[in-house]
Motif scaffolding. Structure first.
Motif, PDB file in Angstrom:
ATOM      1  N   LYS A   7     101.036 -51.057  17.786  1.00 26.77           N
ATOM      2  CA  LYS A   7     100.913 -50.832  19.236  1.00 26.77           C
ATOM      3  C   LYS A   7     102.303 -50.721  19.883  1.00 26.77           C
ATOM      4  N   ARG A  52     109.824 -33.815  38.975  1.00 31.43           N
ATOM      5  CA  ARG A  52     108.738 -33.612  38.014  1.00 31.43           C
ATOM      6  C   ARG A  52     108.644 -32.170  37.547  1.00 31.43           C
ATOM      7  N   PHE A 102     104.089 -34.879  25.425  1.00 31.35           N
ATOM      8  CA  PHE A 102     105.140 -35.846  25.781  1.00 31.35           C
ATOM      9  C   PHE A 102     106.542 -35.259  25.728  1.00 31.35           C
ATOM     10  N   LYS A 155     107.665 -33.559  28.636  1.00 34.34           N
ATOM     11  CA  LYS A 155     107.919 -33.159  30.030  1.00 34.34           C
ATOM     12  C   LYS A 155     109.070 -33.964  30.582  1.00 34.34           C
ATOM     13  N   PHE A 208      95.019 -48.119  23.423  1.00 36.48           N
ATOM     14  CA  PHE A 208      95.950 -46.990  23.535  1.00 36.48           C
ATOM     15  C   PHE A 208      95.674 -46.096  24.739  1.00 36.48           C
ATOM     16  N   LEU A 209      94.777 -46.525  25.625  1.00 34.43           N
ATOM     17  CA  LEU A 209      94.459 -45.655  26.768  1.00 34.43           C
ATOM     18  C   LEU A 209      95.682 -45.464  27.648  1.00 34.43           C
ATOM     19  N   ASN A 254     104.024 -47.076  21.520  1.00 36.23           N
ATOM     20  CA  ASN A 254     104.627 -46.936  22.846  1.00 36.23           C
ATOM     21  C   ASN A 254     106.112 -46.600  22.752  1.00 36.23           C
ATOM     22  N   PHE A 296     110.495 -42.331  32.927  1.00 32.52           N
ATOM     23  CA  PHE A 296     109.150 -42.877  32.735  1.00 32.52           C
ATOM     24  C   PHE A 296     109.004 -44.206  33.457  1.00 32.52           C
ATOM     25  N   GLY A 297     107.758 -44.463  33.894  1.00 31.28           N
ATOM     26  CA  GLY A 297     107.448 -45.752  34.507  1.00 31.28           C
ATOM     27  C   GLY A 297     106.203 -46.306  33.840  1.00 31.28           C
ATOM     28  N   SER A 336     111.407 -35.622  33.296  1.00 24.92           N
ATOM     29  CA  SER A 336     110.992 -36.235  34.561  1.00 24.92           C
ATOM     30  C   SER A 336     112.117 -37.082  35.126  1.00 24.92           C
ATOM     31  N   GLU A 385      96.811 -44.568  31.644  1.00 34.14           N
ATOM     32  CA  GLU A 385      96.237 -44.602  32.979  1.00 34.14           C
ATOM     33  C   GLU A 385      96.089 -43.189  33.523  1.00 34.14           C
ATOM     34  N   PHE A 436     103.386 -44.180  39.312  1.00 36.41           N
ATOM     35  CA  PHE A 436     104.272 -43.877  38.183  1.00 36.41           C
ATOM     36  C   PHE A 436     103.880 -42.605  37.455  1.00 36.41           C
ATOM     37  N   LYS A 437     102.662 -42.110  37.741  1.00 36.89           N
ATOM     38  CA  LYS A 437     102.217 -40.802  37.250  1.00 36.89           C
ATOM     39  C   LYS A 437     101.042 -40.390  38.107  1.00 36.89           C
ATOM     40  N   CYS A 460     104.026 -50.606  30.816  1.00 41.26           N
ATOM     41  CA  CYS A 460     104.141 -50.950  29.392  1.00 41.26           C
ATOM     42  C   CYS A 460     105.335 -50.402  28.622  1.00 41.26           C
TER      43      CYS A 460
HETATM   44  O1  LIG Z   1     100.321 -49.436  26.506  1.00 42.05           O
HETATM   45  C1  LIG Z   1     100.152 -48.822  27.528  1.00 42.05           C
HETATM   46  O2  LIG Z   1     100.190 -49.316  28.651  1.00 42.05           O
HETATM   47  C2  LIG Z   1      99.915 -47.350  27.514  1.00 42.05           C
HETATM   48  O3  LIG Z   1     101.193 -46.737  27.838  1.00 42.05           O
HETATM   49  C3  LIG Z   1     101.174 -45.327  27.950  1.00 42.05           C
HETATM   50  O4  LIG Z   1     100.258 -44.938  28.954  1.00 42.05           O
HETATM   51  P1  LIG Z   1     100.654 -44.920  30.518  1.00 42.05           P
HETATM   52  O5  LIG Z   1     101.882 -45.728  30.729  1.00 42.05           O
HETATM   53  O6  LIG Z   1      99.426 -45.291  31.253  1.00 42.05           O
HETATM   54  O7  LIG Z   1     100.938 -43.405  30.856  1.00 42.05           O
HETATM   55  P2  LIG Z   1     101.730 -42.228  30.105  1.00 42.05           P
HETATM   56  O8  LIG Z   1     100.954 -40.996  30.254  1.00 42.05           O
HETATM   57  O9  LIG Z   1     102.117 -42.606  28.743  1.00 42.05           O
HETATM   58  O10 LIG Z   1     103.028 -42.077  31.002  1.00 42.05           O
HETATM   59  C4  LIG Z   1     104.046 -43.058  31.021  1.00 42.05           C
HETATM   60  C5  LIG Z   1     105.216 -42.554  31.835  1.00 42.05           C
HETATM   61  O11 LIG Z   1     105.915 -41.526  31.143  1.00 42.05           O
HETATM   62  C6  LIG Z   1     106.060 -40.396  31.977  1.00 42.05           C
HETATM   63  N1  LIG Z   1     106.017 -39.177  31.137  1.00 42.05           N
HETATM   64  C7  LIG Z   1     105.022 -39.005  30.236  1.00 42.05           C
HETATM   65  C8  LIG Z   1     104.985 -37.885  29.445  1.00 42.05           C
HETATM   66  C9  LIG Z   1     105.993 -36.916  29.559  1.00 42.05           C
HETATM   67  O12 LIG Z   1     106.030 -35.870  28.867  1.00 42.05           O
HETATM   68  N2  LIG Z   1     106.989 -37.129  30.472  1.00 42.05           N
HETATM   69  C10 LIG Z   1     107.022 -38.250  31.255  1.00 42.05           C
HETATM   70  O13 LIG Z   1     107.946 -38.405  32.072  1.00 42.05           O
HETATM   71  C11 LIG Z   1     104.891 -40.477  32.942  1.00 42.05           C
HETATM   72  O14 LIG Z   1     105.129 -39.748  34.109  1.00 42.05           O
HETATM   73  C12 LIG Z   1     104.841 -41.968  33.184  1.00 42.05           C
HETATM   74  O15 LIG Z   1     105.770 -42.352  34.162  1.00 42.05           O
HETATM   75  C13 LIG Z   1     100.684 -44.730  26.620  1.00 42.05           C
HETATM   76  O16 LIG Z   1     100.585 -43.308  26.761  1.00 42.05           O
HETATM   77  C14 LIG Z   1      99.331 -45.296  26.228  1.00 42.05           C
HETATM   78  O17 LIG Z   1      98.953 -44.815  24.944  1.00 42.05           O
HETATM   79  C15 LIG Z   1      99.427 -46.827  26.179  1.00 42.05           C
HETATM   80  O18 LIG Z   1      98.171 -47.400  25.875  1.00 42.05           O
END
Ligand SMILES: O=C(O)[C@H]1O[C@H](OP(=O)(O)OP(=O)(O)OC[C@H]2O[C@@H](n3ccc(=O)[nH]c3=O)[C@H](O)[C@@H]2O)[C@H](O)[C@@H](O)[C@@H]1O
Ligand SMILES: NC(=O)C1=CN([C@@H]2O[C@H](COP(=O)(O)OP(=O)(O)OC[C@H]3O[C@@H](n4cnc5c(N)ncnc54)[C@H](O)[C@@H]3O)[C@@H](O)[C@H]2O)C=CC1
Length: 469
Positions: free
Chosen positions: A221, A443, A266, A268, A163-164, A225, A273-274, A270, A166, A339-340, A277
């Motif tokens: 899982k 953003r 979660f 925010k 669940f980490l 997501n 999302f990218g 934007s 990036e 992507f973030k 996963c």
């Molecule tokens: O299975 C996975 O690969 C992982 O996918 C996400 O992690 P990740 O994709 O690394 O990053 P996030 O922080 O979830 O952000 C995903 C995207 O959503 C966007 N986002 C996130 C949160 C938010 O409030 N607004 C928003 O636009 C971020 O900018 C980014 O583009 C999940 O948060 C993890 O728990 C999971 O393990």
């Protein structure tokens, strides 16, 4: 059963950091991370820790401590499988690009190859742990392959999804909200689960280690997501409503997030999302639902992706219409490509799609990102196949200095929420750009009032423009 030797197949964004932390916290277990990609393994073994293949805050220190002690990176996959009592499979599971389920189902060919290789090499009993994100019931397929080797070796399959996120991988691994382990409901299954619980329990409180049946674990899982991405699409849907009504999406997020039933994370808004996963896993969920004939369930979740695609398109369209309906030959500076923030990963980054849309309109894009390489950016564009590689290089340039990137720009677009963008000398940037000085903040990162005071024509996701003035 006490595990002494672990192998992890796949030294990517998950395998690398996950095993580094596991090795750090279990100095008595030998952990070997293997990959078929020689360059990747070379980078993991690089003396210069700044050259690790993955950028994650805090990772270098951990690798530095464990590597060579009980953490090893190698391309000798067979040897590592042979020696290990527990094998994590952490290979990529991208969306299928061919055949049945194309564009939706997870491509399990790398998983199957791993299973076959384990079946071929193993001479002693093994616990095989699914670390990759997999469709529910994949453990059955792995089990079928492993149980039919005819060499008498016994296998237990566990599901232990990761669940980490990036950018915060190290913190997420050190103090996870929970660890999930799914296993067979049998005596052997329980023994296998317990041996994995013991490994995590060296640093994670037992009450945060959840054990379930395999199918619940695999499905949880995908569902986690899907729920996270759904929140982003939900607030992004509201961002457009804010822009036309005068509400501020930041204020709305705050107001609803203070309800403990909704929670503040979660929310925010934007540019979309990218990441590797969210889209892949939701498409996978949609595909599974369709396979079982659950069309309403499939449609419900597909909407999360439809909204996300719309948000990216809407951002690009807004740039074109604001720049007097043409961006042809105009220079548009992109701040951010990842992507973030805090990662060099660009997979499915919104920036790729926004750039592509603007390049279709013949815009000239200048990109600055503090962590993403020029090579990566061109690979992302070439992969889309919208135009020739030469044309991509003609229309888009990568610059290593944000101030130089912004010179003579007709517009600046913020695609990633890197902290450093907030600290820039925006007055200096204002002086160097073409007027009117447009900024499109994907953003909601910058201070709207300050930007307008400097003289920018500033628009941000989720705020109506008239509000800034
Ligand atoms: O299975 C996975 O690969 C992982 O996918 C996400 O992690 P990740 O994709 O690394 O990053 P996030 O922080 O979830 O952000 C995903 C995207 O959503 C966007 N986002 C996130 C949160 C938010 O409030 N607004 C928003 O636009 C971020 O900018 C980014 O583009 C999940 O948060 C993890 O728990 C999971 O393990
Ligand atoms: N990236 C992320 O933040 C997260 C990813 N996941 C899941 O974890 C899995 C892995 O994802 P990433 O680490 O991002 O992928 P990745 O693409 O970074 O790494 C996968 C690695 O596996 C290697 N590999 C493929 N087949 C192999 C084989 N047969 N033998 C040896 N090595 C092989 C590849 O060369 C590659 O280096 C995916 O299922 C993903 O959905 C889960 C949580 C977070």
């Amino acid at each position: 059963m006490k595990i002494k030797n672990i192998c992890c197949i796949g030294a990517g964004y998950v395998g690398g950091p996950t095993m580094s932390v596991l090795a750090l916290k279990n100095p008595n277990i030998k952990v070997t991370v293997v990959d078929i990609n020689q360059d990747r393994i070379n980078s993991w073994n690089d003396e210069n820790l700044g050259d690790l293949p993955i950028y994650e805050p805090g990772l270098e220190e951990i690798v530095n401590e464990a590597r060579g002690r009980n953490l090893f990176f190698s391309t000798d996959v067979e040897k590592a499988i042979d020696e290990a009592e527990m094998i994590f499979i952490s290979v990529n599971t991208p969306t299928k690009t061919y055949g049945k389920g194309k564009g939706m189902a997870a491509d399990l060919k790398y998983i199957e190859l791993c299973a076959r290789q384990i079946a071929k090499v193993a001479t002693t009993d093994k616990i095989v742990v699914e670390k990759s994100t997999l469709p529910v019931r994949t453990a059955q397929a792995i089990k079928d392959i492993l149980d039919n080797t005819g060499n008498g070796v016994k296998f237990q399959i566990l599901s232990n999804p990761e669940f980490l996120a990036e950018g915060t991988a190290v913190q997420d691994l050190l103090t996870p909200d929970r660890v999930l382990i799914g296993g067979e409901e049998s005596e052997e299954g329980t023994i296998a689960m317990n041996s994995l619980v013991e490994i995590y329990a060296t640093w994670i409180p037992k009450e945060n280690i959840l054990t379930t049946n395999v199918w619940s674990s695999e499905l949880s899982k995908l569902v986690a997501n899907a729920f996270l991405a759904q929140r982003v699409s939900s607030i992004n849907a509201i961002s457009e409503l804010c822009e036309v009504t005068g509400a501020d999406v930041g204020e709305v997020s705050r107001a609803i997030g203070m309800d403990s039933r909704i929670g503040p994370k979660f929310l925010k808004a934007s540019v979309g999302f990218g990441g590797s996963c969210f889209q892949k896993d939701i498409l996978n969920l949609v595909y599974i639902a369709k396979t079982y004939g659950l069309n309403e369930v499939a449609d419900y979740w597909e909407q999360v992706i439809i909204m996300n695609d719309y948000q990216k398109r809407r951002f690009a369209d807004n740039i074109v219409s604001t720049l007097y309906n043409t961006v042809s030959g105009k220079k548009i500076t992109f701040l951010g490509w990842a992507f973030k923030k805090d990662t060099n990963d660009t997979r499915e980054s919104a920036a790729i799609y926004v750039a592509d849309a603007l390049m279709n309109e013949q815009a000239e894009i200048i990109v600055y990102d503090p962590k993403v390489s020029e090579k990566r950016i061109y690979e992302d564009l070439d992969y889309l196949g919208s135009r020739s590689p030469e044309e991509n290089r003609r229309l888009l340039k990568v610059v290593k200095d944000p101030y130089i990137a912004s010179e003579e720009a007709h517009a600046i677009a913020i695609l990633t929420e890197w902290d450093e963008f907030i600290e820039y000398d925006w007055k200096k940037i204002y002086d160097s750009v073409v007027k009117p000085a447009f900024v499109f903040d994907g953003r909601k990162l910058l201070d709207a009032e300050l930007m307008s005071k400097i003289g920018f024509d500033y628009s941000s996701i989720g705020i109506s423009k008239t509000q800034n003035k």
